[in-house]
Motif scaffolding. Structure first.
Motif, PDB file in Angstrom:
ATOM      1  N   SER D 125       1.356   0.804  -4.259  1.00  0.00           N
ATOM      2  CA  SER D 125       1.591   0.673  -2.829  1.00  0.00           C
ATOM      3  C   SER D 125       0.350   1.042  -2.024  1.00  0.00           C
ATOM      4  N   HIS D 126      -0.311   2.090  -2.482  1.00  0.00           N
ATOM      5  CA  HIS D 126      -1.373   2.668  -1.668  1.00  0.00           C
ATOM      6  C   HIS D 126      -2.689   1.939  -1.815  1.00  0.00           C
ATOM      7  N   ASP D 128      -4.012  -0.807  -2.141  1.00  0.00           N
ATOM      8  CA  ASP D 128      -3.597  -2.185  -2.039  1.00  0.00           C
ATOM      9  C   ASP D 128      -4.785  -3.126  -1.992  1.00  0.00           C
ATOM     10  N   GLU D 129      -5.612  -2.901  -1.022  1.00  0.00           N
ATOM     11  CA  GLU D 129      -6.657  -3.885  -0.744  1.00  0.00           C
ATOM     12  C   GLU D 129      -8.029  -3.356  -1.133  1.00  0.00           C
ATOM     13  N   GLY D 176       9.853  -2.598   2.536  1.00  0.00           N
ATOM     14  CA  GLY D 176       9.501  -1.376   3.260  1.00  0.00           C
ATOM     15  C   GLY D 176      10.419  -0.236   2.885  1.00  0.00           C
ATOM     16  N   ASN D 179       9.587   0.704  -0.836  1.00  0.00           N
ATOM     17  CA  ASN D 179       8.248   1.216  -1.164  1.00  0.00           C
ATOM     18  C   ASN D 179       7.897   2.508  -0.440  1.00  0.00           C
ATOM     19  N   TRP D 180       8.660   2.781   0.604  1.00  0.00           N
ATOM     20  CA  TRP D 180       8.364   3.990   1.363  1.00  0.00           C
ATOM     21  C   TRP D 180       8.851   5.243   0.648  1.00  0.00           C
ATOM     22  N   THR D 183       7.128   8.559  -0.295  1.00  0.00           N
ATOM     23  CA  THR D 183       6.843   9.502   0.773  1.00  0.00           C
ATOM     24  C   THR D 183       7.841  10.661   0.823  1.00  0.00           C
TER      25      THR D 183
END
Lengths: 222, 222, 222, 222
Positions: D125-126, D128-129, D176, D179-180, D183
């Motif tokens: 998730s984190h 990502d790019e 959302g 994937n959240w 947290t």
DNA sequence: AATGAATGAGGGTTCATTCAT
DNA sequence: CATGAATGAACCCTCATTCAT
């Protein structure tokens, strides 16, 4: 002004084969010697890691394979130097029993090492309390050991000669006389370690009250 | 650990009116005192201009109204300190004619100032050669003057007492004994300047061969 | 991708005159905005202080007049962003009493700010636990406050509508829906905040069991 | 916090013999698992190759036998993780035909893997790019595939139930929500994957308008 | 396959100093 | 006289990576 101390960093150096551990220690020793000179010239704070790396011909990053920080580098230098000087001293004292000669041996040992490794000793004297608690404690402990040896020599002498003086002031004055050398020593004017040890020994021993020692021009060390 | 020296930076301080020049000198003196303490604690290289400004309660930029650079600040401290100690010494020596007492006065003067202004003296001892040629020459000149005074005192004594020793080694040993103090001085164990001057004077004077001085417990200074 | 948030860093900004405090805050706000963008693009660890200084047109060293460390910079961004979003939210909720509308207002407020300040919100979402205890505690406290507001809105709604669901899972699912946006939001496909808030509000409110809310296409926020 | 995924990196692992290729894959798998944990804790940029080597017990240089660069390491993790989750999903969907149950299976599959491999999923998730074009394209392609599966499930459901909602917003909201989790997930408060999948499934399915799903407490997955 | 040694580039931060106000 | 703001240079140290062994 290069230090000339022969280092014995690892006790496993007995064998002659160039083990990998050996190569590491040799490199470290090389770095330590160069760093000692730079610290001596510029002081601990004034010497940058770049200076140190340049002096030892190694890249800045490469230095960090041999120690974790600039502080540890100073620590290694101090520990090694003190270790060596104490080792030499013990070796010399083993052979001497006369109390006065033992003190003279102490003075000679100190001055000889001092003059042969001026850089190292200046660093030892100067960069005294720059070590943080972790490293500082270790060094302070070795220093106390060295100091205690000197105190014992003086106490022994005091008893033998039945003298009366403040051991503390005497010991610290002696260290002052010897350690201040880096400020003024000039081989041409001041002669070698033997001569200086003789002169300082005379001043100090007569100063603390020995009646015998005055005029004894032919007392010898080692 | 604040220095307590009263400074006499400008000779135009005669008048009682608070001239602007006067205020300038007072401020500068204040800064010098604080800076001395900081240099003492952290060393010259280790002390940042920010440390110095914080210690004196003045803004970083404001400091530069009083000196051109950090180096000049160190210079001013050294010049002022040495000036004061020599001034006091001359004043004392004026009243004494006995050669031994003159040496004892020298020792007492040095130690008294040392203990009263430990920070200043540590800076004087430690930050010795950090001044570039321009400033360095000025300080070295004052130092030579001070050294010469001591040499003269010893030579005079030597002649009077008809002694034989290396003046150079003796003088430098004496400085070593005295200057090393900052390393170990502890008011509770080591007493005040008078006591220390007595002890060191005894060691030193007997050490260089005075037969009279040994046992002379009641010799006094000033 | 520049942040467009209008900052209110100092509460003393009432007066119109450009006080020096004001100028400091304005500069800081400018730096914060640029830094937010850079953090958004490269992440906190990936963004170097050199990147940040370049982005704000200020020298590297100059940045440190406005914050003590890179970490504090991130802290300031997070505190400011959260403070602003909560302030706006409270302002909006004051005028609304209907429980459903209050939840819709919460969603709209969050999304509106999110889309207007995508960089800031991405930093808020992403660089969550990178703050050390000192700074982290402060931010976590504000976060808990925001979370608590949402919980209260849901609890109120639950009582009014006599519904039965896990508030915790519901709240956290809602935050997930909203905070995930930065991953995919595309203004052309996904419309503005109002439209998205409507859609997400529909899904969420019907999802937690309101029979009324389904089909209520004309509910409005603010 | 160690990942527990059993990896299937090479299709040539069929045979039981410990071929050298096999050993290589096993080592790589081990490294990947440890690296996943470290990336999870410190982030991609925040984790140094030294951290990664320490975690896997392999020398720094040794790591480079298994991947060409830190970036490729992240790529391998992402590719492997996504590959596994999709593989599991396909396997599950084969046995289910009811549209709603297929969506619930999707949610459960995602959450189950998420909770069993929190580190891996957080990295997914984190980070990502952070992959450059070369590697990024490959990962983005797998992500699109996964996204497309979810879209298809929703479209199928929409047709069957004759519902009307924005598929895009719905899918992305669902992601959302899921994937959240990293947290806030706390096993004690939030239960296992089955429970969470049930709750989130309820919220989501009712949210997009299914009349049937509300109150259906006994719907099962797998 | 595996590693110790080594490196250039760059990390965050602090330095002494200047200058407009 | 005094200061806040600003800066280029340098600080110590760590980075991802390579290479001989």
């Amino acid at each position: 002004m290069a230090s000339t101390s022969t280092t014995a960093l690892s006790s496993s150096r007995r064998a002659a084969e160039l083990s990998s551990e050996n190569r590491f220690d040799q490199q470290l020793a090389r770095i330590l010697e160069h760093a000692t000179d730079v610290f001596c010239e510029k002081g601990y704070e004034g010497a940058s890691m770049r200076d140190l790396s340049r002096a030892s011909g190694m890249s800045l990053a490469g230095m960090y394979h041999y120690f974790r920080s600039k502080e540890e580098l100073l620590f290694l230098i101090q520990k090694h130097t003190f270790g060596t000087i104490i080792e030499q001293l013990r070796h010399r004292l083993e052979k001497i029993s006369d109390p006065e000669q033992r003190i003279r041996a102490f003075i000679f040992n100190h001055l000889e090492y001092f003059l042969a490794n001026q850089s190292a000793m200046k660093v030892l004297s100067h960069e005294d309390e720059k070590l943080s608690n972790h490293y500082g404690a270790a060094v302070r402990s070795v220093k106390r050991e060295y100091y205690a040896i000197c105190v014992n020599l003086l106490e022994q002498y005091k008893r033998t000669e039945k003298l009366d003086f403040s051991t503390r002031t005497a010991v610290l004055s002696l260290f002052g006389m010897m350690n201040w050398i880096y400020t003024w020593y000039n081989p041409r004017q001041d002669g070698n370690a033997r001569k200086l040890a003789q002169e300082m020994g005379d001043i100090f021993l007569r100063g603390i009250g020995s009646s015998r020692s005055s005029g004894k021009k032919n007392s010898r060390v080692q």
